[in-house]
Write an enzyme that holds these catalytic residues in place. Structure first.
Site, PDB file in Angstrom:
ATOM      1  N   TRP A 255      34.065  15.722  68.217  1.00  0.00           N
ATOM      2  CA  TRP A 255      33.168  14.619  69.543  1.00  0.00           C
ATOM      3  C   TRP A 255      32.466  15.507  70.499  1.00  0.00           C
ATOM      4  CZ3 TRP A 255      36.078  16.641  73.675  1.00  0.00           C
ATOM      5  CH2 TRP A 255      37.482  16.679  73.343  1.00  0.00           C
ATOM      6  N   ASN A 256      33.105  16.992  70.840  1.00  0.00           N
ATOM      7  CA  ASN A 256      32.656  18.344  71.620  1.00  0.00           C
ATOM      8  C   ASN A 256      31.322  17.958  71.694  1.00  0.00           C
ATOM      9  OD1 ASN A 256      33.439  19.238  69.172  1.00  0.00           O
ATOM     10  ND2 ASN A 256      33.673  21.474  70.866  1.00  0.00           N
TER      11      ASN A 256
ATOM     12  N   LYS B  61      29.623  11.861  58.751  1.00  0.00           N
ATOM     13  CA  LYS B  61      30.513  10.125  59.482  1.00  0.00           C
ATOM     14  C   LYS B  61      30.832  11.478  61.312  1.00  0.00           C
ATOM     15  CE  LYS B  61      34.538  10.572  61.076  1.00  0.00           C
ATOM     16  NZ  LYS B  61      34.374   9.188  61.778  1.00  0.00           N
ATOM     17  N   PRO B  62      30.273  10.246  61.939  1.00  0.00           N
ATOM     18  CA  PRO B  62      30.505  11.423  63.588  1.00  0.00           C
ATOM     19  C   PRO B  62      31.572  11.051  63.883  1.00  0.00           C
ATOM     20  CG  PRO B  62      28.228  10.016  63.448  1.00  0.00           C
ATOM     21  CD  PRO B  62      29.231   9.433  62.180  1.00  0.00           C
TER      22      PRO B  62
ATOM     23  N   THR C 242      44.122  18.917  61.640  1.00  0.00           N
ATOM     24  CA  THR C 242      43.180  18.100  60.855  1.00  0.00           C
ATOM     25  C   THR C 242      42.706  19.110  59.524  1.00  0.00           C
ATOM     26  OG1 THR C 242      42.871  16.880  62.741  1.00  0.00           O
ATOM     27  CG2 THR C 242      41.040  15.870  60.635  1.00  0.00           C
TER      28      THR C 242
ATOM     29  N   GLU D 122      35.726  24.324  59.961  1.00  0.00           N
ATOM     30  CA  GLU D 122      35.190  25.379  61.087  1.00  0.00           C
ATOM     31  C   GLU D 122      35.939  25.209  62.277  1.00  0.00           C
ATOM     32  OE1 GLU D 122      34.568  25.544  64.754  1.00  0.00           O
ATOM     33  OE2 GLU D 122      33.174  24.759  64.408  1.00  0.00           O
TER      34      GLU D 122
ATOM     35  N   GLY E 175      40.373  24.979  64.656  1.00  0.00           N
ATOM     36  CA  GLY E 175      40.433  25.587  66.587  1.00  0.00           C
ATOM     37  C   GLY E 175      40.140  27.483  66.821  1.00  0.00           C
TER      38      GLY E 175
ATOM     39  N   CYS F 188      35.619  25.233  71.062  1.00  0.00           N
ATOM     40  CA  CYS F 188      36.294  26.158  69.386  1.00  0.00           C
ATOM     41  C   CYS F 188      36.303  27.054  70.132  1.00  0.00           C
ATOM     42  CB  CYS F 188      35.744  25.289  68.481  1.00  0.00           C
ATOM     43  SG  CYS F 188      34.662  26.523  68.225  1.00  0.00           S
TER      44      CYS F 188
ATOM     45  N   LYS G 279      41.910  33.568  59.092  1.00  0.00           N
ATOM     46  CA  LYS G 279      43.216  32.594  59.749  1.00  0.00           C
ATOM     47  C   LYS G 279      43.174  31.273  59.582  1.00  0.00           C
ATOM     48  CE  LYS G 279      44.382  35.837  63.259  1.00  0.00           C
ATOM     49  NZ  LYS G 279      45.532  36.290  64.073  1.00  0.00           N
TER      50      LYS G 279
ATOM     51  N   GLY H 206      39.427  28.068  60.086  1.00  0.00           N
ATOM     52  CA  GLY H 206      38.722  27.969  59.141  1.00  0.00           C
ATOM     53  C   GLY H 206      38.462  28.979  57.758  1.00  0.00           C
TER      54      GLY H 206
ATOM     55  N   GLU I 180      29.079  28.695  59.094  1.00  0.00           N
ATOM     56  CA  GLU I 180      28.763  27.428  59.467  1.00  0.00           C
ATOM     57  C   GLU I 180      26.988  28.866  59.633  1.00  0.00           C
ATOM     58  OE1 GLU I 180      28.275  24.710  59.363  1.00  0.00           O
ATOM     59  OE2 GLU I 180      30.478  24.577  60.069  1.00  0.00           O
TER      60      GLU I 180
END
Length: 466
Positions: free
Chosen positions: A135-136, A159-160, A216, A234, A236, A268, A440, A443, A447
């Protein structure tokens, strides 16, 4: 955001008012979307790359033409200031244009002739791909997934986040209106546990790109085990920013404020730990406090707002708990901010004043967890050696920056810090041409850039007998 059995209700983080609602997708809706994507897959893959690029170019132009409306929609559901929302919509268009511009360059390689004959490799689409976005930064991160996946000839099920689906759905509509064939880009709104999980475990999906928290990301990896799909994660970050003795102090202060408080600190790659050389610390901290206190806090749609609300009440309350715990235990002092503003303009929203902490203990939560909000801990270090040691202490390795006029300082830091991207005398911004990702717990995969395009393709070797 509020969920019912069949709907997701989207609310404005600044006012609590309802912005819109969408149908809540289930696992079976994801499966239907995958089947639709499969039906469209061959025709889209057979289009010439330059033809796919033309549709992306046209989509980018249409998005730019609707920039103001899209920005207002983004601000209403996400909370960020309108200026930041406009930049994000422009960023989405920039990404589509980049991948449109390189779509005709997709090629394989020829191999030396041998006794076996002539051989060459060719690049092919993977088929149906999946994407799960947070969402950010919903527009930018949608671009990161959609641009390379579609340019490479794949179809996509995306999926948003449940709390920010409206902008993503509108962007998809604009792309369809611009010539993107039906079934190439499919949006399914729903929870991560149901719709997101089905995207990850569905064996008809050849690759998944996920952006979200490290915790997650671990669960996503477990869920994908046994499907043999490509994964891009990708996750935190806890980005360090190091200010050297020879830095341009005013430039570094501005970089720290924008790098931490942009999007209310919910990025992030935000500056999440700040290390200042001792001999310039007093000047730097004084100017940092002054500049932070000049920020205008309020509804993102209001003129002049520099920082909007946090996206959720739960997120804000979690951050205030961390601040209180850290200060109560004597592990930091609040230099400025650290409280929830009150009054008619603030009470209905998720506001928190931009916060700077000093005297921070190495074992405090603000240094060892990813604080996804407007809290900036400032520490002093004796020099570059100590700065690098402290910068590398966390489990994260997304981004980092060093502020200096010395090529040696910049080089030493870039060589030694554990990070997927290192900035010198700036922080946060990532153009679409530049690979982006972490090390680490931040991720795997990248991208952006041509690297991402490669991730959405497979290589086939052809041998022609003499």
């Amino acid at each position: 955001m509020q969920e019912t059995d069949d709907k997701i209700i989207v609310k404005n983080p600044a006012t609590g008012s309802i912005v819109g609602e969408v149908v809540r997708g289930r696992a079976e809706d994801v499966r239907d979307a995958v089947d639709t994507a499969l039906l469209s897959s061959d025709l889209w893959a057979m289009k010439k790359p330059v033809e796919r690029g033309k549709i992306l170019f046209k989509s980018a132009a249409a998005v730019r033409a609707r920039q103001n409306d899209l920005a207002r929609l983004l601000t209403s559901e996400q909370g960020k200031p309108l200026a930041e929302a406009k930049n994000e919509i422009q960023g989405f268009a920039n990404i589509l244009e980049f991948y449109a511009s390189v779509s005709g360059t997709i090629s394989g390689s020829s191999l030396p002739k041998s006794d076996y004959g002539y051989a060459f490799t060719k690049k092919e689409p993977l088929g149906v791909c999946g994407a799960i976005i947070p969402w950010n930064m919903p527009a930018i991160i949608m671009g990161w997934k959609v641009g390379p996946a579609l340019a490479a000839g794949n179809t996509l099920v995306l999926k948003p986040a449940s709390s920010t689906p409206l902008t993503n759905m509108r962007l998809a509509e604009i792309m369809n209106e611009s010539g993107l064939p039906e079934g190439v880009l499919n949006i399914v709104c729903g929870s991560g546990k149901e719709a997101g999980a089905e995207i990850v475990r569905n064996k008809k999906i050849s690759a998944v790109s996920f952006t979200g928290s490290a915790e997650t990301g671990i669960e996503v990896s477990k869920l994908a085990a046994g499907t043999f799909k490509k994964m891009t994660l990708e996750l935190g970050g806890s980005d360090p920013m190091v200010v050297c003795s020879d830095a341009d102090i005013d430039l570094a202060v501005s970089g720290a404020v924008s790098g931490r408080f942009y999007n209310c600190g919910q990025t992030c790659t935000a500056v999440k730990r700040l290390y200042v050389f001792e001999d310039v610390a007093d000047e730097f901290i004084s100017k940092l406090k002054e500049k932070t206190e000049k920020m205008t806090i309020g509804d993102g749609s209001a003129k002049g707002t520099r920082m909007g609300p946090l996206h959720s009440r739960e997120g804000r309350d979690g951050i205030t708990d961390v601040i209180s715990e850290t200060v109560d235990k004597g592990k930091a002092e609040v230099l400025t901010g650290g409280y929830i503003p009150t009054g008619e303009d603030f009470d209905a929203g998720n506001f928190l004043m931009p916060t700077v902490l000093t005297g921070v203990s190495p074992d405090s939560r603000v240094l060892n967890e990813e604080i996804f909000g407007p809290v900036l801990p400032v520490m002093t270090v004796s020099g570059m050696d100590e700065a690098v040691i402290e910068a590398n202490k966390t489990r994260f390795g997304l981004g980092a920056s060093v502020w200096t006029k010395s090529i040696k300082n910049a080089s030493d830091f870039a060589e030694s810090v554990d990070a997927g991207i290192v900035w010198v005398n700036r922080h946060l911004k990532v153009p679409p041409e530049i690979p982006f990702g972490g090390e680490k717990s931040s991720g795997t995969g990248r991208e952006n850039g041509l690297f991402a395009l490669e991730r959405y393709m497979k290589e086939k070797t052809v041998i022609v007998s003499p």
